[in-house]
Design a protein around this motif. Structure first.
Motif, PDB file in Angstrom:
ATOM      1  N   UNK A 131      48.648  45.013 -12.213  1.00  0.00           N
ATOM      2  CA  UNK A 131      48.071  45.474 -10.948  1.00  0.00           C
ATOM      3  C   UNK A 131      48.730  46.770 -10.475  1.00  0.00           C
TER       4      UNK A 131
ATOM      5  N   UNK B  24      39.664  45.621  -7.058  1.00  0.00           N
ATOM      6  CA  UNK B  24      38.404  45.827  -6.333  1.00  0.00           C
ATOM      7  C   UNK B  24      38.395  45.032  -5.027  1.00  0.00           C
ATOM      8  N   UNK B  25      38.914  43.790  -5.080  1.00  0.00           N
ATOM      9  CA  UNK B  25      38.934  42.954  -3.875  1.00  0.00           C
ATOM     10  C   UNK B  25      39.911  43.534  -2.848  1.00  0.00           C
TER      11      UNK B  25
ATOM     12  N   UNK C 186      39.276  43.355 -11.075  1.00  0.00           N
ATOM     13  CA  UNK C 186      38.671  42.598  -9.972  1.00  0.00           C
ATOM     14  C   UNK C 186      39.662  42.441  -8.812  1.00  0.00           C
ATOM     15  N   UNK C 187      40.929  42.153  -9.164  1.00  0.00           N
ATOM     16  CA  UNK C 187      41.958  42.049  -8.113  1.00  0.00           C
ATOM     17  C   UNK C 187      42.000  43.338  -7.299  1.00  0.00           C
TER      18      UNK C 187
ATOM     19  N   UNK D  30      32.851  46.115 -18.200  1.00  0.00           N
ATOM     20  CA  UNK D  30      32.832  45.156 -17.087  1.00  0.00           C
ATOM     21  C   UNK D  30      34.251  44.992 -16.556  1.00  0.00           C
ATOM     22  N   UNK D  31      34.412  44.758 -15.247  1.00  0.00           N
ATOM     23  CA  UNK D  31      35.767  44.662 -14.691  1.00  0.00           C
ATOM     24  C   UNK D  31      36.530  43.478 -15.286  1.00  0.00           C
ATOM     25  N   UNK D  32      37.754  43.751 -15.787  1.00  0.00           N
ATOM     26  CA  UNK D  32      38.618  42.673 -16.233  1.00  0.00           C
ATOM     27  C   UNK D  32      39.272  42.055 -14.991  1.00  0.00           C
ATOM     28  N   UNK D  33      40.001  40.962 -15.197  1.00  0.00           N
ATOM     29  CA  UNK D  33      40.534  40.204 -14.054  1.00  0.00           C
ATOM     30  C   UNK D  33      41.365  41.074 -13.101  1.00  0.00           C
ATOM     31  N   UNK D  34      42.224  41.961 -13.660  1.00  0.00           N
ATOM     32  CA  UNK D  34      43.063  42.779 -12.769  1.00  0.00           C
ATOM     33  C   UNK D  34      42.279  43.915 -12.116  1.00  0.00           C
TER      34      UNK D  34
END
Lengths: 157, 151
Positions: B111, B64-65, B61-62, B55-59
């Motif tokens: 990132x 991906x956005x 997700x960053x 599953x995508x970790x927080x970074x």
């Protein structure tokens, strides 16, 4: 609309620390307080959600503050986050973003989605289907053992 | 004057129960040790080892956005060191403008590694950082502690 995909708005009721494991539990409830959706999250994500709930702004931006900063700088609006699925005890979420006239969706863990929703004051939803399939049995047993004082600690209202 | 830095490794500091990201310049003459938390260290280590979590970790997700709106990470810059705290900026290109966003170095590095963006620091930061303390600390390290997270 298919009733199973009907969206139910949820509020973050609090974050509990599971003293036995390295995890925390985010407690989501619907507005009528009829349903509870507990989601187990990591320590960093739980802490991030608790800071947002308590309105604490840390001296340096935490990861989700940075994520929020990206959306603000780039003129994106988080319109909602939705807990969309649960498979093998793993919850799935989708972040809905509105940027320059286009709505986009991004796959996310619920912990990140909730941490972002609280910071951008965006609504949190769950599908009727996920709420039905959640397993709160374990939570009830777990909550029963918990010190009530510990419970109130992170409550918002 | 800015210098490009590379992530050379990630060490565990058992005394402070924290992790140290080791940044070095091309010639290995300058070093910047940055203490980071466990979650941030794990985010950096996943990127260094090219591990894609289920599953995508927080970074993730960053990224991906940013990808989703075609925003590009130009660079991560460690800009300052004040009272033992490092400051960083993430430079983004979006639309036809450049944006510079305040971040902790740990987030900026996590990132940058995911977006293949270069990491820089300034001459001033390199001069400010006093590596004596780290060198003493490194001398006490067992060889097996080192290398564990090296790339």
């Amino acid at each position: 609309m298919d009733p199973a995909s009907e969206l139910i708005p949820l509020k973050v009721h609090g974050v509990l620390v599971d003293p036995n494991t390295d995890t925390q539990i985010v407690i989501l409830r619907d507005e009528q307080h009829m349903d509870v959706l507990p989601i187990w999250v990591g320590t960093a994500e739980g802490t991030s959600i608790r800071l947002a709930l308590e309105g604490i702004v840390p001296p340096r931006p935490m990861s989700h503050d940075l994520l929020t900063s990206f959306t603000e700088h780039l003129g994106m609006k988080v319109t909602r986050v939705v807990v969309t699925d649960v498979k093998n005890n793993t919850y799935y979420a989708t972040i809905h973003l509105f940027a320059h006239g286009v709505e986009r969706t991004v796959d996310s863990r619920p912990s990140d989605a909730i941490a972002l929703a609280l910071r951008t004051k965006s609504p949190i939803y769950v599908t009727q289907d996920v709420l039905k399939r959640r397993n709160a049995d374990n939570l009830d047993a777990w909550l029963a053992k918990l010190d009530p004082q510990e419970f109130g600690k992170s409550e918002t209202t | 004057m800015i210098t490009q830095m590379h992530v050379r490794g990630l060490l565990f500091d058992p005394y402070n129960n924290a992790y140290i990201v080791i940044l070095r310049d091309e010639n290995n003459t300058d070093m910047l040790p940055i203490w980071v938390g466990k979650a941030e260290a794990s985010a950096i280590s996943f990127a260094l080892e090219h591990i894609t979590p289920p599953r995508p970790m927080t970074h993730d997700l960053m990224k991906a956005i940013l990808d989703n709106v075609d925003a590009k990470v130009l660079s991560a810059v460690v800009t300052d060191l004040r009272e033992n705290t490092y400051y960083a900026k993430i430079h983004l290109w979006y639309g036809d403008s450049e944006y510079s966003i305040d971040a902790r170095p740990s987030d900026a590095i996590a990132l940058a590694l995911r977006t293949d963006a270069p990491i820089f620091t300034t001459e001033e930061v390199l001069q400010k950082q006093n590596s004596e303390e780290l060198e003493r600390w490194l001398e006490n390290l067992k060889p097996e502690d080192f290398g564990k997270f090296e790339t």
